[in-house]
Design an enzyme around this catalytic site. Structure first.
Site, PDB file in Angstrom:
ATOM      1  N   ILE A  68       0.891  -1.163   0.000  1.00 40.12           N
ATOM      2  CA  ILE A  68       0.000   0.000   0.000  1.00 40.12           C
ATOM      3  C   ILE A  68       0.928   1.212   0.000  1.00 40.12           C
ATOM      4  CG2 ILE A  68      -0.232  -0.177   2.533  1.00 40.12           C
ATOM      5  CD1 ILE A  68      -2.930   1.200   2.333  1.00 40.12           C
ATOM      6  N   SER A  69       0.627   2.193  -0.849  1.00 38.60           N
ATOM      7  CA  SER A  69       1.513   3.341  -1.016  1.00 38.60           C
ATOM      8  C   SER A  69       1.629   4.180   0.259  1.00 38.60           C
ATOM      9  CB  SER A  69       0.991   4.229  -2.148  1.00 38.60           C
ATOM     10  OG  SER A  69       0.877   3.497  -3.345  1.00 38.60           O
TER      11      SER A  69
END
Ligand code: SAH
Length: 221
Positions: A68-69
């Protein structure tokens, strides 16, 4: 019930701190971006075993060896894309659905393309639960874009490729913006901003070093 409330309050405080320390402190002041970050619960997009770290200043593992960024990097890309409320946006590599969710709070419509089926389900479930209904997650190779909803006012590529896929350039509206990391997975990559200024003309700008998982596909690695 009481426990739930306490947990929710805890995450709300963590989210506010994240916005102050990771986003505003680094110079991102855009109201719409800050409001989106304040609304979308990142804890809902990280696997349960990492929820305690949901507001850490880094990417976190999600299923399929993906990540997940980092909130700051999504904020940076969103600012570079100069999003407008009426925009139709494509995200390539929607993964957990977190960045897709943020985009959906700012623009009219978002299409996310993800190559890993398990993540398509993962993101859809979470987005649906939150009631974000202007988002569509598609299963496929995002290096080919998503032709049915083109052209796009903005395209965010959340995985790093060797070059901007020609299909994505073609699906960008005239005046549209695209942000994408370029470079190999093991090295520091450059975040590239592209603006389509005419049918055959594009302007490019280097926004600095980033680190993303590889873009794998027909027009990727
Ligand atoms: N913005 C996402 C980032 C996920 S990591 C988030 O915040 O969760 C990048 C994602 O790109 C991974 O899920 C990976 O499976 C996906 N990906 C890699 N190559 C792709 C391709 N050609 N098409 C679509 N998705 C791709």
């Amino acid at each position: 019930m009481r426990v739930m409330d306490e947990q929710e309050a805890y995450f709300n405080r963590q989210r506010q701190q994240m916005i102050e320390r990771q986003i505003r402190a680094r110079g991102i002041r855009d109201k719409a971006i800050l409001a989106a970050l304040a609304t979308v619960p990142r804890e809902a997009f990280v696997p349960s075993e990492y929820q305690y770290a949901a507001y850490q200043d880094s990417p976190l593992p999600i299923p399929g060896r993906q990540t997940i960024s980092q909130p700051y990097v999504v904020a940076l890309m969103m600012r570079a894309l100069r999003l407008q409320p009426d925009d139709c946006v494509l995200e390539v590599g929607s993964g957990s659905g977190y960045a897709t969710a943020l985009l959906s709070r700012i623009v009219r419509e978002v299409h996310g393309v993800e190559r890993r089926e398990e993540l398509v389900t993962y993101a859809r479930e979470r987005l649906q639960k939150l009631g974000y209904d202007n988002v569509h997650i598609h299963h496929g190779d995002g290096t080919m874009g998503w032709p049915p909803a083109a052209p796009y006012d903005a395209i965010m590529v959340s995985a790093s490729g060797p070059e901007v896929p020609p299909a994505l350039r073609e699906q960008l509206a005239i005046g549209g913006r695209l942000a994408m990391p370029i470079g190999r997975a093991s090295d520091l990559q450059s975040l590239l901003l592209v603006q389509r200024t005419g049918p055959d003309s594009f302007q490019h700008k280097d926004l600095g070093g980033v680190r993303f998982v590889p873009l794998i596909g027909e027009q990727g690695w």
